[in-house]
Motif scaffolding. Structure first.
Motif, short mmCIF file in Angstrom:
data_model
loop_
_atom_site.label_atom_id
_atom_site.label_comp_id
_atom_site.label_asym_id
_atom_site.label_seq_id
_atom_site.Cartn_x
_atom_site.Cartn_y
_atom_site.Cartn_z
N MET A 223 115.25 92.03 31.66
CA MET A 223 116.47 92.40 30.98
C MET A 223 116.15 93.48 29.96
SD MET A 223 117.10 89.16 28.39
CE MET A 223 116.34 87.92 29.38
N PHE A 224 117.16 94.23 29.59
CA PHE A 224 117.01 95.30 28.61
C PHE A 224 117.72 94.87 27.34
CE2 PHE A 224 117.82 99.30 26.48
CZ PHE A 224 116.66 100.01 26.72
N GLU B 17 112.70 96.86 27.67
CA GLU B 17 112.67 95.81 28.69
C GLU B 17 111.87 94.65 28.14
OE1 GLU B 17 113.96 95.49 31.76
OE2 GLU B 17 114.94 97.44 31.79
N SER C 118 110.88 90.31 29.10
CA SER C 118 111.04 89.14 29.99
C SER C 118 111.77 88.04 29.23
CB SER C 118 109.67 88.64 30.43
OG SER C 118 108.96 88.09 29.33
N THR D 244 121.23 95.15 33.44
CA THR D 244 120.74 96.32 34.13
C THR D 244 121.13 97.56 33.34
OG1 THR D 244 120.81 97.61 36.17
CG2 THR D 244 122.81 96.43 35.59
N THR D 245 120.34 98.60 33.46
CA THR D 245 120.68 99.85 32.78
C THR D 245 121.25 100.86 33.77
OG1 THR D 245 118.41 100.63 33.09
CG2 THR D 245 118.92 99.54 30.99
N LEU E 84 111.85 105.27 26.18
CA LEU E 84 112.79 104.33 26.78
C LEU E 84 114.21 104.75 26.42
CD1 LEU E 84 111.14 100.88 26.04
CD2 LEU E 84 111.21 102.09 28.22
#
Length: 87
Positions: A1-2, A36, A38, A67-68, A85
């Motif tokens: 995940m972001f 990002e 976990s 999601t990006t 990023l």
């Protein structure tokens, strides 16, 4: 995940909060980090922050993007922090 993390904490705790956050995310701008992460590390990050912040005075906000793919970052003015990023 972001994750995009934004914090507003007491002056005495700013350095500690930033140090914890930088272990997991990339510093972007004053009080803003992203990256990002976990699910396990996100849980660790929140536990570490919980030990440092004063929940009666401080604020930490997590924006969680699954999601990006449909995201875009636009900025104006001077660049602070990391540019590697982006959303």
């Amino acid at each position: 995940m972001f994750i995009i993390l934004v914090y507003d904490v007491g002056e005495k705790r700013v350095a500690k909060v930033l140090k914890i956050c930088r272990k997991y995310l990339t510093w972007v701008q004053n009080s803003v980090l992203e990256g990002e992460i976990s699910a396990a590390n996100f849980k660790k990050l929140k536990l570490e922050l919980k030990r440092v912040i004063d929940e009666d005075e401080d604020s930490v906000i997590f924006y969680i993007l699954r999601t990006t793919k449909y995201s875009e970052r636009q900025s104006m003015g001077i660049k602070k922090g990391g540019d590697e990023l982006f959303i």
